[in-house]
Design a protein around this motif. Sequence first.
Motif, PDB file in Angstrom:
ATOM      1  N   SER A   4      18.697  95.062  60.922  1.00  0.00           N
ATOM      2  CA  SER A   4      18.167  94.526  62.169  1.00  0.00           C
ATOM      3  C   SER A   4      18.377  95.539  63.287  1.00  0.00           C
ATOM      4  CB  SER A   4      18.868  93.214  62.527  1.00  0.00           C
ATOM      5  OG  SER A   4      20.244  93.449  62.831  1.00  0.00           O
ATOM      6  N   ILE A   5      17.736  95.290  64.421  1.00  0.00           N
ATOM      7  CA  ILE A   5      17.918  96.170  65.584  1.00  0.00           C
ATOM      8  C   ILE A   5      19.373  96.137  66.033  1.00  0.00           C
ATOM      9  CG2 ILE A   5      17.220  96.635  67.953  1.00  0.00           C
ATOM     10  CD1 ILE A   5      15.055  97.183  65.890  1.00  0.00           C
ATOM     11  N   THR A   6      19.965  94.952  66.040  1.00  0.00           N
ATOM     12  CA  THR A   6      21.367  94.838  66.441  1.00  0.00           C
ATOM     13  C   THR A   6      22.264  95.630  65.510  1.00  0.00           C
ATOM     14  OG1 THR A   6      21.106  92.679  67.498  1.00  0.00           O
ATOM     15  CG2 THR A   6      23.301  93.222  66.691  1.00  0.00           C
ATOM     16  N   ALA A   7      22.059  95.501  64.203  1.00  0.00           N
ATOM     17  CA  ALA A   7      22.892  96.207  63.231  1.00  0.00           C
ATOM     18  C   ALA A   7      22.788  97.716  63.403  1.00  0.00           C
ATOM     19  CB  ALA A   7      22.489  95.802  61.809  1.00  0.00           C
ATOM     20  N   GLY A  33      18.846  97.115  74.988  1.00  0.00           N
ATOM     21  CA  GLY A  33      19.538  95.894  75.382  1.00  0.00           C
ATOM     22  C   GLY A  33      20.803  95.670  74.569  1.00  0.00           C
ATOM     23  N   VAL A  34      20.741  95.918  73.261  1.00  0.00           N
ATOM     24  CA  VAL A  34      21.920  95.760  72.402  1.00  0.00           C
ATOM     25  C   VAL A  34      22.987  96.773  72.780  1.00  0.00           C
ATOM     26  CG1 VAL A  34      22.790  95.944  70.040  1.00  0.00           C
ATOM     27  CG2 VAL A  34      20.627  94.785  70.475  1.00  0.00           C
ATOM     28  N   LEU A  35      22.578  98.003  73.028  1.00  0.00           N
ATOM     29  CA  LEU A  35      23.544  99.044  73.407  1.00  0.00           C
ATOM     30  C   LEU A  35      24.185  98.738  74.755  1.00  0.00           C
ATOM     31  CD1 LEU A  35      21.587 102.211  72.243  1.00  0.00           C
ATOM     32  CD2 LEU A  35      23.717 101.333  71.270  1.00  0.00           C
ATOM     33  N   ALA A  37      25.194 102.741  65.460  1.00  0.00           N
ATOM     34  CA  ALA A  37      25.082 104.006  66.200  1.00  0.00           C
ATOM     35  C   ALA A  37      26.128 104.077  67.315  1.00  0.00           C
ATOM     36  CB  ALA A  37      23.672 104.144  66.776  1.00  0.00           C
ATOM     37  N   HIS A  38      26.383 102.953  67.964  1.00  0.00           N
ATOM     38  CA  HIS A  38      27.379 102.901  69.046  1.00  0.00           C
ATOM     39  C   HIS A  38      28.769 103.226  68.512  1.00  0.00           C
ATOM     40  CE1 HIS A  38      29.324 101.312  72.734  1.00  0.00           C
ATOM     41  NE2 HIS A  38      30.223 100.832  71.893  1.00  0.00           N
ATOM     42  N   SER A  49      27.072 104.382  74.272  1.00  0.00           N
ATOM     43  CA  SER A  49      25.766 103.731  74.159  1.00  0.00           C
ATOM     44  C   SER A  49      24.620 104.600  74.657  1.00  0.00           C
ATOM     45  CB  SER A  49      25.776 102.411  74.942  1.00  0.00           C
ATOM     46  OG  SER A  49      26.390 101.381  74.203  1.00  0.00           O
ATOM     47  N   PHE A  50      24.773 105.127  75.891  1.00  0.00           N
ATOM     48  CA  PHE A  50      23.642 105.791  76.535  1.00  0.00           C
ATOM     49  C   PHE A  50      23.741 107.312  76.556  1.00  0.00           C
ATOM     50  CE2 PHE A  50      23.938 101.516  78.413  1.00  0.00           C
ATOM     51  CZ  PHE A  50      22.709 101.031  77.973  1.00  0.00           C
ATOM     52  N   GLY A  51      24.943 107.836  76.362  1.00  0.00           N
ATOM     53  CA  GLY A  51      25.077 109.292  76.302  1.00  0.00           C
ATOM     54  C   GLY A  51      24.901 109.832  74.898  1.00  0.00           C
TER      55      GLY A  51
END
Length: 226
Positions: free
Chosen positions: A84-87, A198-200, A92-93, A174-176
Motif C-alpha cells: 500500500s502507499i502507507t506501507a 500525506g503519509v510522510l 522509506a521513512h 520524510s521530506f529530505g
Amino acid sequence: MLYLIIAVLVILLVFGPQAWVRHEMSRHASDRPDLPGTGGELARHLLDRFQLGSVTVEQTPSGDHYDPGARTVRLSPGNHDGRSITAVAVAAHEVAHAIQHHQGSVLFAWRTALARFLGIFDKVAMAIMITAPLVAILTRVPAIGLMQFGLAIALLGVGLVVHLVTLPLELDASFGKALPILTADGYLDSRDLPAARGVLRAAAFTYVAGALIGLLNFLRLLRIIR
C-alpha cells in the motif's frame, strides 16, 4: 465556561495530532496489487541500494521504527507485508533514519544518546518529586526541598529536549530523504505522490503529540514549584 473552553482546546491540542496521524495512515493503507512490492521488500531494496546491507529488516508488533543499537528497521505487520502507499512511504521513512545514522547526523546522535537515558531520568525525577516534601520536613530546611524540585524539573526537561531534537530529524527523514527517493527514482507513480506526501507528513509528526504532552507536564510542574 472559560475553563471548559481551555480544557477542550488542550484536549484537541494533545490528542488531535494523534487522531490525524491515525486517520492519514489508515486512509492510504488499502492494498494496491499494482505496486511492485511490499513495505518490507522496499525497505530491504533501499538499504541494499544505499550500501546498508548490515542493517536488517524485521516485523514488529511495537510500531514502526529504526533501532540504531540493533541496526534494524522494524515495521508493523501491515507495513512490512502490506502493498500500500502507507506501507511503502513508512518503509522509506524508516530507512531514511538508517541513512541518517550511516551519514553520522549530529542530531540523530544527540537524540539517540538522550533517549537512551530518558526512562532513567523520568524515574529519578519522580522519585525526587515524591521524596522532596519528606526531606524538607525531616531536615527542616525548605531550601533543600526547593532544590530537589528544581533538579526534578531539570531532569524532566531532558524529555522536552529529546522531542525538540526529534521533530527536525523526522521532517528530514520524510521530506529530505524519503520523498525525494520515492519521487525522483520512480518507486511511485506521480498520481500516488500526494498520498505518499500525506503519509510522510503524518510519519514526521507522530512525535508531536508526545512533545505536546511533555510540554504540558513540564509547564504544570513549573507551576507547582512556583
